[in-house]
Design an enzyme around this catalytic site. Structure first.
Site, short mmCIF file in Angstrom:
data_model
loop_
_atom_site.label_atom_id
_atom_site.label_comp_id
_atom_site.label_asym_id
_atom_site.label_seq_id
_atom_site.Cartn_x
_atom_site.Cartn_y
_atom_site.Cartn_z
N GLU A 122 0.85 -1.19 0.00
CA GLU A 122 0.00 0.00 0.00
C GLU A 122 0.89 1.24 0.00
OE1 GLU A 122 -3.78 2.04 2.36
OE2 GLU A 122 -2.82 0.28 3.21
N GLY A 254 3.35 2.40 10.56
CA GLY A 254 3.18 1.69 11.81
C GLY A 254 2.89 0.22 11.59
N ALA A 255 1.97 -0.08 10.68
CA ALA A 255 1.60 -1.46 10.41
C ALA A 255 0.76 -1.49 9.14
CB ALA A 255 0.82 -2.06 11.58
N GLU A 257 -2.40 -3.85 7.09
CA GLU A 257 -3.49 -4.79 7.36
C GLU A 257 -3.64 -5.89 6.32
OE1 GLU A 257 -5.50 -1.33 4.97
OE2 GLU A 257 -3.91 -1.56 6.46
N GLU A 291 -5.40 -2.49 12.84
CA GLU A 291 -5.12 -3.35 11.69
C GLU A 291 -6.07 -4.54 11.64
OE1 GLU A 291 -3.27 -1.97 9.61
OE2 GLU A 291 -2.45 -0.48 10.98
N HIS A 294 -9.43 -3.56 10.25
CA HIS A 294 -9.41 -3.40 8.79
C HIS A 294 -9.89 -4.65 8.06
CE1 HIS A 294 -8.04 0.46 7.48
NE2 HIS A 294 -6.89 0.43 8.10
N GLU A 313 -9.86 4.29 6.17
CA GLU A 313 -9.02 4.74 7.28
C GLU A 313 -9.80 5.54 8.31
OE1 GLU A 313 -6.35 3.49 7.93
OE2 GLU A 313 -5.67 2.67 6.02
#
Length: 849
Positions: A122, A254-255, A257, A291, A294, A313
């Site tokens: 992404e 950060g992370a 999904e 996450e 999501h 988001e």
């Protein structure tokens, strides 16, 4: 490389892709500098498309061969993909490409982190893996085979087979390419299981490098809490047989999904009491929840195009805020969120980077992963829930999941669901998605023989590309208190839809004191002059926890502004009121420490700017220090008693109760250090058995000028723990005296352990330095030049991190002419860099205006 004329993409130009992707099969033959990716993709003409041009995105790929239905074809290669003549009936595209994960320092696509293969796709990273229609509205099932010597090989979905040197995975849920993930390396897992509400057993794993196994337990518990919460609150059940999380050291965000295989920045999943602070634990809990949530709001239902990014988001940020409120307390969570919104999103909305929650155009989508899309997007969801009510909100969400499961959707789809579920017209509410800027709301009062009126006006200032704004729907939560402090009108929501409206309250015995914008019911600036006496009254009596805090925040800000502009003495009457709150052990300790945390120095600079004054960072810093010293002196008789009352003797737990006590204790230690020069901080540092206490003590010792020996001890203790060392770097520039902050930053950037290619380490030093308001804005411009030097250097390696760091310059026009000239010089120097990345070029151009 910088394009001669960067291409601008517009929302209005959206057209569907000309082909449907029916299935995707990928084979990876891993090698650090020569990974081969073989793709077999089944295409069919899209009956809804108007353009049947066959174009596949692809960047930094070496094409070995390509075939259609088994026959080799010749393709027209471009800088960003390929074109090819294709049949007008269903066909199978096959291709083999070669890529170099080891030299991929941009950390997009497939890259290596400390010997581990991992991906970040992404927004548009998949095009660096193979040729593909890399857009979120193209969804398909994926089957993946990974070949290599690595012990662990992971991808999306469920495992379907493995053997010596290979593993296969199949994801039965259609997804866009940005949700693809692959991880391979010599990893170990922290395993667990979860039984869903329908009774299915799900295998859970957190995969880490050997040696990090002891830092996974909290993350696993957070994951299981998230899964339970999503079932109980939203009725959403997990839909695969396995859920994997992988900790990665080199990660831009950060992370991520990715379906069934979440990839996390290691700082956002690894935790232990000895190495992580309370705020680290809370952040990890929230990000893991985000996450996981999501899976439904982002994966099962995704966005049609990147202009709709706020759809997934904003909704998911709102959901993770609900989760944290339930886990840790609603009032404290709301205050923290508003502090963050005002610190990050309001300046964005009021400056050159302002854009709508759903932008109309972009050149580089990575530059729109912003506080506006995420945090303001979540505020819009919150307002919608406030307007329609809880029951209607959850009814609409059920309809959203039922109607759009497996689809790539738009804001229009989202709002139509609410209109259908509630019968409400949301055409005007939609302006929150299309108009940029922060509305400013003014309030006038009128009292006449038992009737109280509030006349409210709204106005949104011009922003880049939008000069005239129509009135929005603004929910304003209001309560009324009588002069003795009793609440005579409980909270009700005034729905503002016009430029100016008057709201009437009848049957009151005396003129009330209004409590306006309770719970911060809308992301607006409440432009209302409130007397010191009224704020003090609300601080003492308001039943709304947020507005009680807000009243104190206003008193703090007004005191500091007077000190900065006139040299006034601190307001002792206000401090007497604040003392009663801080010493009230019936209140949540975390709430009490929030009362002690005044506005940031950047926020004070913005307040001065809005008052038509030129903020002086040095004067702001000096006033904040003088106030802290005054408070410490005034309260010295009881600081130790309150600190003792919140001391935690029980074994460490990162829960709300203990976290709040340690937070208040740390705030009081800051005051105590003003009195004893760091003696108590040294005792705490010497005896600390957790990172929260150790780091808070170290911060005060640095500020007291006694940090050298403790910093050396800290380094010797933690030099082999990369995440703790990020703290060691960051705390030194953040707590440094402004006069020497840039010198400290220079010294740290020369340190042998400063790995500038690692985003966490780069942000620790450069981001930490930029947060030192007076240090960054040192009058000679040394701070600006230092940051610009590093941004120019990093841009060649990691454009995404570089571009995001440029945003620290966005408020440059609020400072004096000399500082503006110095900043402009550095921005123009960055802009003139040969081969400047598209990401950074767009950001700098927007900041310069």
């Amino acid at each position: 490389m910088k394009d001669a004329a960067p291409k601008t993409i517009y929302l209005k130009d959206y057209t569907p892709f000309g082909f449907v992707v029916e299935s995707v099969h990928l084979t990876f033959r891993l090698a650090p500098k020569s990974t081969r990716v073989v793709s077999r993709i089944a295409f069919a003409p899209n009956p809804d498309a108007t353009d049947n041009t066959f174009f596949l995105h692809g960047e930094e790929l070496s094409l070995i061969w390509a075939k259609i239905d088994g026959q080799e074809v010749t393709s027209e290669l471009t800088d960003d993909g390929l074109r090819c003549a294709v049949p007008d009936t269903p066909f199978v595209w096959e291709a083999e490409v070669e890529i170099s994960p080891q030299t991929n320092t941009a950390l997009e696509g497939l890259y290596m982190s400390n010997g581990m293969y991992c991906t970040q796709c992404e927004a548009e990273g998949f095009r660096k893996i193979t040729y593909y229609p890399d857009r979120p509205d193209v969804m398909s099932t994926f089957t993946v085979r990974i070949e290599g010597a690595e012990k662990v090989k992971l991808s999306n979905g469920n495992p379907t087979g493995s053997g010596d040197g290979w593993a296969e995975w199949h994801d039965p849920w259609p997804k866009p390419a940005y949700l693809f993930a692959l991880v391979a390396g010599d990893l170990v897992n922290h395993p667990d299981t979860f039984k869903t509400m329908s009774g299915r057993e799900v295998e859970l794993n957190i995969w880490v490098r050997p040696g990090d196994e002891g830092k996974c337990a909290f993350g696993m518990e957070a994951l299981k809490k998230s899964m339970v919460w999503d079932e109980e609150v939203y009725g959403r059940e997990y839909d695969l047989d396995i859920f994997n999380i992988v900790a990665v050291d080199d990660f831009n965000m950060g992370a991520m999904e990715n379906k069934g295989l979440n990839v996390f920045n290691s700082s956002c999943v690894l935790a232990s009491p000895e190495t992580s602070t309370d705020s680290n634990f809370e952040r990890i809990e929230a990000i893991i929840a985000h996450e996981y949530f999501h899976n439904w709001t982002g994966n099962r239902i995704t966005c049609r195009d990147w202009f709709q990014l706020c759809l997934k988001e904003g909704l998911t940020v709102y959901r993770d805020a609900q989760f944290t409120s339930d886990m840790r307390g609603e009032a404290v969570k709301r205050i923290h969120d508003v502090i963050d919104l005002r610190a990050r999103q309001f300046p964005e909305d009021q400056g050159p980077l302002s854009h709508p929650v759903r932008p109309e155009s972009f050149q580089e989508i990575n530059n729109f992963y912003t506080a506006t899309v995420y945090e303001k997007g979540a505020e819009v969801i919150g307002m919608l829930k406030t307007l329609v009510g809880d029951e209607a909100y959850y009814k609409a969400l059920d309809l959203y999941f039922d109607r759009h499961d497996g689809q790539a959707c738009t804001i229009e789809d989202w709002l139509t669901v609410f209109e259908d579920a509630t019968g409400r017209d949301l055409a005007q509410f939609k302006l929150w998605y299309s108009q940029s800027g922060t509305p400013r709301v003014t309030v006038a009062e009128d009292w006449d023989d038992g009737t109280y009126r509030l006349t409210i006006k709204q106005q949104t200032p011009p922003t880049p590309g939008q000069d005239v704004k129509d009135p929005k729907v603004i929910p304003i939560a209001v309560g009324l208190l009588n002069p003795n402090g009793d609440e005579v009108v409980p909270t009700q929501v005034l729905e503002m839809t016009q430029d100016e409206q008057t709201f009437t309250f009848d049957g009151l015995a005396s003129k009330p004191v209004p409590s306006i914008l309770r719970g911060f019911s809308a992301p607006i600036v409440l432009d209302r002059t409130v007397s010191r006496e009224e704020n003090a009254f609300l601080l003492a009596h308001d039943t709304d926890a947020f507005n009680r805090w807000e009243a104190n925040r206003s008193l703090t800000r007004n005191c500091l502004i007077d000190m900065i502009t006139t040299g006034a003495a601190p307001d002792d009457a206000w401090l007497d009121s604040l003392e009663r709150v801080v010493r009230d052990d019936a209140l949540d300790p975390d709430y009490r420490q929030l009362m002690l945390s005044g506005p940031s120095q950047s926020e004070l600079a913005q307040t001065l700017f809005e008052q038509g004054l030129t903020p002086d960072p040095d004067a702001i810093w000096a006033a904040a220090e003088r106030l802290r010293k005054h408070i410490a002196t005034k309260w010295q008789g009881w600081l130790a008693d309150v600190a003792e009352s919140v001391r935690v003797d029980a074994p460490y737990r990162p829960d709300a109760e203990q976290t709040g006590k340690r937070a208040l204790g740390s705030a009081l230690l800051s005051l105590t250090t003003q009195l004893d020069g760091g003696a108590e901080a040294q005792r705490q540092f010497d005896g600390a058995d957790n990172m929260t206490l150790q780091l808070s003590a170290l911060t005060q010792l640095i500020r007291a000028g006694k940090g050298d020996a403790p910093l050396s001890r800290f380094y010797d203790q933690w030099r082999d723990d990369r995440l703790v060392m990020d703290k060691w770097f960051g705390i030194q520039v953040g707590a440094a005296d402004p006069d020497v902050a840039v010198d400290v930053a220079h010294r740290l950037s020369d340190h042998a352990d400063f790995d500038w290619k690692n985003p966490n380490r780069f942000r620790a030093v450069l981001g930490g330095f930029a947060m030192n308001h007076a240090g960054f804005h040192r009058k000679d411009g040394a701070g600006y030049a230092f940051l610009a030097d590093w941004l120019i250097k990093l841009d060649d390696k990691n454009p995404q991190t570089t571009a995001r760091m440029c945003s620290v310059f966005q408020t440059w026009k609020r400072y004096d002419a000399d500082r503006q000239a110095l900043i402009r010089t550095q921005l123009e120097r960055i802009k003139a860099k040969p081969k400047l990345s598209r990401d950074t070029d767009e950001m700098v151009s927007r900041i310069l205006g």
